[in-house]
Design a protein around this motif. Structure first.
Motif, PDB file in Angstrom:
ATOM      1  N   LEU A  93       0.858  -1.266  -0.288  1.00  0.00           N
ATOM      2  CA  LEU A  93       0.329   0.014   0.211  1.00  0.00           C
ATOM      3  C   LEU A  93       0.538   1.331  -0.336  1.00  0.00           C
ATOM      4  CD1 LEU A  93      -2.744  -0.918   2.329  1.00  0.00           C
ATOM      5  CD2 LEU A  93      -2.702  -1.244  -0.006  1.00  0.00           C
ATOM      6  N   ASN A  94       2.086   1.057   0.550  1.00  0.00           N
ATOM      7  CA  ASN A  94       3.341   2.565   0.625  1.00  0.00           C
ATOM      8  C   ASN A  94       3.167   2.424  -0.877  1.00  0.00           C
ATOM      9  OD1 ASN A  94       3.282   2.767   3.256  1.00  0.00           O
ATOM     10  ND2 ASN A  94       4.669   1.916   3.973  1.00  0.00           N
ATOM     11  N   ASN A  95       3.555   1.257  -1.909  1.00  0.00           N
ATOM     12  CA  ASN A  95       4.079   1.810  -2.957  1.00  0.00           C
ATOM     13  C   ASN A  95       2.967   2.083  -3.591  1.00  0.00           C
ATOM     14  OD1 ASN A  95       6.900   0.364  -2.517  1.00  0.00           O
ATOM     15  ND2 ASN A  95       6.097  -0.847  -3.291  1.00  0.00           N
ATOM     16  N   TYR A  96       1.478   2.208  -3.696  1.00  0.00           N
ATOM     17  CA  TYR A  96       0.374   1.596  -3.890  1.00  0.00           C
ATOM     18  C   TYR A  96       1.157   3.995  -4.142  1.00  0.00           C
ATOM     19  CZ  TYR A  96      -4.402   2.573  -5.791  1.00  0.00           C
ATOM     20  OH  TYR A  96      -5.889   2.857  -6.728  1.00  0.00           O
ATOM     21  N   GLU A  97       0.193   4.340  -2.489  1.00  0.00           N
ATOM     22  CA  GLU A  97       0.455   5.201  -2.137  1.00  0.00           C
ATOM     23  C   GLU A  97       1.158   6.389  -3.246  1.00  0.00           C
ATOM     24  OE1 GLU A  97      -2.515   6.859  -1.256  1.00  0.00           O
ATOM     25  OE2 GLU A  97      -3.360   4.544   0.557  1.00  0.00           O
ATOM     26  N   SER A 102       2.006   1.383 -10.555  1.00  0.00           N
ATOM     27  CA  SER A 102       2.927   1.122 -11.129  1.00  0.00           C
ATOM     28  C   SER A 102       3.400   0.299 -10.194  1.00  0.00           C
ATOM     29  CB  SER A 102       3.300   2.329 -12.294  1.00  0.00           C
ATOM     30  OG  SER A 102       3.534   3.197 -11.374  1.00  0.00           O
ATOM     31  N   GLY A 103       3.672   0.475  -9.000  1.00  0.00           N
ATOM     32  CA  GLY A 103       4.602   0.381  -8.025  1.00  0.00           C
ATOM     33  C   GLY A 103       4.616  -0.415  -7.751  1.00  0.00           C
ATOM     34  N   ASN A 315       3.131 -17.153  -2.851  1.00  0.00           N
ATOM     35  CA  ASN A 315       2.763 -15.382  -2.816  1.00  0.00           C
ATOM     36  C   ASN A 315       2.849 -15.328  -4.523  1.00  0.00           C
ATOM     37  OD1 ASN A 315       1.656 -16.111  -0.828  1.00  0.00           O
ATOM     38  ND2 ASN A 315       4.299 -15.377   0.395  1.00  0.00           N
ATOM     39  N   TYR A 316       1.622 -14.224  -5.011  1.00  0.00           N
ATOM     40  CA  TYR A 316       1.937 -12.926  -5.474  1.00  0.00           C
ATOM     41  C   TYR A 316       1.922 -11.780  -5.562  1.00  0.00           C
ATOM     42  CZ  TYR A 316       0.840 -11.581 -10.659  1.00  0.00           C
ATOM     43  OH  TYR A 316       1.042 -10.667 -11.734  1.00  0.00           O
ATOM     44  N   ILE A 317       1.508 -12.241  -4.696  1.00  0.00           N
ATOM     45  CA  ILE A 317       1.736  -9.704  -4.437  1.00  0.00           C
ATOM     46  C   ILE A 317       1.333  -9.901  -2.314  1.00  0.00           C
ATOM     47  CG2 ILE A 317       0.771  -7.279  -4.110  1.00  0.00           C
ATOM     48  CD1 ILE A 317      -0.133  -8.119  -6.852  1.00  0.00           C
ATOM     49  N   PHE A 318       2.349  -9.989  -1.894  1.00  0.00           N
ATOM     50  CA  PHE A 318       2.017  -9.488  -0.513  1.00  0.00           C
ATOM     51  C   PHE A 318       3.075  -8.937   0.051  1.00  0.00           C
ATOM     52  CE2 PHE A 318       1.771 -12.954   2.685  1.00  0.00           C
ATOM     53  CZ  PHE A 318       0.246 -13.276   2.579  1.00  0.00           C
ATOM     54  N   ASN A 319       4.479  -9.001   0.600  1.00  0.00           N
ATOM     55  CA  ASN A 319       5.665  -7.976   1.529  1.00  0.00           C
ATOM     56  C   ASN A 319       6.099  -8.018   0.621  1.00  0.00           C
ATOM     57  OD1 ASN A 319       3.582  -8.869   3.487  1.00  0.00           O
ATOM     58  ND2 ASN A 319       4.937 -10.186   4.427  1.00  0.00           N
ATOM     59  N   GLN A 320       7.273  -8.129   1.228  1.00  0.00           N
ATOM     60  CA  GLN A 320       8.714  -7.059   0.372  1.00  0.00           C
ATOM     61  C   GLN A 320       8.939  -7.850  -0.660  1.00  0.00           C
ATOM     62  OE1 GLN A 320      11.142  -5.410   3.829  1.00  0.00           O
ATOM     63  NE2 GLN A 320      10.653  -3.814   3.185  1.00  0.00           N
ATOM     64  N   ALA A 350       7.938  -4.904  -2.317  1.00  0.00           N
ATOM     65  CA  ALA A 350       6.993  -5.378  -2.534  1.00  0.00           C
ATOM     66  C   ALA A 350       6.361  -4.590  -4.273  1.00  0.00           C
ATOM     67  CB  ALA A 350       5.904  -4.239  -1.546  1.00  0.00           C
ATOM     68  N   LYS A 351       7.527  -5.083  -5.181  1.00  0.00           N
ATOM     69  CA  LYS A 351       6.777  -4.710  -6.163  1.00  0.00           C
ATOM     70  C   LYS A 351       6.996  -5.664  -7.465  1.00  0.00           C
ATOM     71  CE  LYS A 351       6.922  -1.749 -10.975  1.00  0.00           C
ATOM     72  NZ  LYS A 351       7.549  -0.872 -10.826  1.00  0.00           N
ATOM     73  N   THR A 352       6.122  -6.496  -7.455  1.00  0.00           N
ATOM     74  CA  THR A 352       6.147  -8.000  -8.729  1.00  0.00           C
ATOM     75  C   THR A 352       6.525  -7.375  -9.457  1.00  0.00           C
ATOM     76  OG1 THR A 352       4.488  -8.905  -7.358  1.00  0.00           O
ATOM     77  CG2 THR A 352       4.905 -10.314  -9.253  1.00  0.00           C
TER      78      THR A 352
END
Length: 387
Positions: A93-97, A102-103, A315-320, A350-352
């Motif tokens: 969520l930090n990447n998204y904000e 794209s984050g 896991n696809y999108i999860f932690n770091q 945290a970006k896949t």
């Protein structure tokens, strides 16, 4: 003189008799054929009258409704995309904000998800701000419903909510999840407000076929999560009977059925014997493709009666950090055959992202080693091998 008078009277009588006869004959003929008089004197019939309308002399051809031919639906290949576990953690969520979607995902992976005919994932959390945190549980997840917009931006169409985190904050949070997904236009399977809803497939038409999607969990922290014991709840498959019955019912109305199951042991690349037994039982019941999640790592692939079982997508999108994961592309042909393609990925910060060619080749080899009778081509296509 009298003779002439008598002859005149006789002639007049004969003419009178003949005249009366002619009048009677004309009158009788008119009664026997009244249609001629109606055609001349009747007004045209109104539409809807039970009698046939009068034909227009200038257009003697009857007007008839064109016969519409029923066209069979044109069948085309359908592209389904699946990922494993998704948790919108604080890192994500930090990447998204900071950088938007794209984050969270690379452009290549995002494009694969958005362009597919249907994309399905495992939602490893409830969407809610309510509820009571589960006691004696090491990890509990809950995400603000406003972040469902990430799912929409990723092009997610269906989620399974049958897993060991959907009730981390109780039934209130699970109900909020249903409402959030409904309002976002995202279908959910594997749980519901009632037993019937939890076992209900999501059904949609694509490429001239009808597709059905089901889900269930064989991993729950306590028995109360089972829809049999409380509602709302989730469909469980410790015993395969209920899920197999749901598959059979779905197959009656669908050309192609997908089953997404939460099962296995965490951090284990090898599926348990029960996973292999259940996967085959689902196919015997009518499933065309079985997808698995929960181990948080990749597990192998196996074909049974020509149909694939993918034991875990990790896991696809999860932690770091995620060392390796897969986006799975399943193409369903008009003949109802399934072609699988593996799209290797990993997460850093945290970006896949999609793997490079060298790392992809290593992952293909690893998937062959942990699978059962398959080969993976340089392009990531999965091929069944004779055992």
């Amino acid at each position: 003189m009298k003779k002439n008078t008598r002859a005149f009277i006789i002639s007049l009588g004969i003419l009178l008799v003949v005249g009366l006869g002619l009048l009677w004959w004309v009158a009788a003929g008119t009664k026997e054929n009244p249609k001629e008089e109606r055609e001349v004197t009747s007004e045209p019939q109104k539409p809807g009258n039970s009698e046939s309308p009068i034909k227009n002399e200038e257009n003697t051809e009857e007007e008839t409704e064109p016969v519409q031919e029923i066209e069979e639906p044109v069948q085309e290949p359908v592209e389904l995309v699946f990922s494993g576990d998704i948790l919108l953690s604080s890192y994500v969520l930090n990447n998204y904000e900071t950088s938007g979607i794209s984050g969270v995902l690379s452009e290549e992976l995002l494009g694969e998800m958005q362009s597919a005919d249907l994309t399905m994932v495992n939602e490893e959390f409830p969407f809610s701000t309510r509820g009571t945190q589960a006691q004696d549980k090491q990890f509990t997840f809950r995400i603000d419903p406003s972040y469902v917009k990430l799912f929409q931006e990723m092009g997610i169409d269906v989620v399974t909510v049958a897993n060991n985190h959907a009730l981390d904050y109780g039934t209130e949070a699970l109900s909020d999840t249903f409402q959030t997904l409904d309002e976002a236009g995202i279908a959910y399977v594997g749980a519901g407000e009632s037993k019937e809803r939890a076992a209900q497939p999501y059904i949609t038409e694509m490429g001239g076929k009808t597709f059905g999607f089901l889900a269930a969990s064989r991993v729950i922290p306590e028995v109360s999560w089972n829809i049999e014991n409380q509602q709302p709840g989730m469909l469980c498959t410790y015993d395969s009977t209920q899920l197999c019955e749901a598959i059979r019912k779905a197959k009656e109305n669908c050309d192609y059925v997908v089953v997404y199951v939460h099962w296995g042991i965490e951090r284990e690349n090898t599926p348990q014997d029960y996973q292999r037994q259940l996967g085959k039982a689902y196919i015997d019941a009518g499933a065309d493709l079985v997808i698995g999640a929960h181990p948080h790592v990749l597990q192998g692939i196996e074909y049974y009666n020509g149909k694939p079982i993918v034991y875990s997508l990790g896991n696809y999108i999860f932690n770091q950090e995620i060392g390796s994961t897969l986006l799975l592309k399943a193409t369903v042909t008009p003949e109802n055959e399934t072609t699988l393609q593996l799209i290797p990925a990993y997460a850093s910060g945290a970006k896949t992202q999609k793997m490079n060619e060298a790392d992809s080749a290593e992952l293909y080899q690893f998937m062959e080693e942990i699978s059962f009778g398959i080969a993976v081509t340089e392009e990531g296509k999965v091929e069944e091998q004779e055992q």
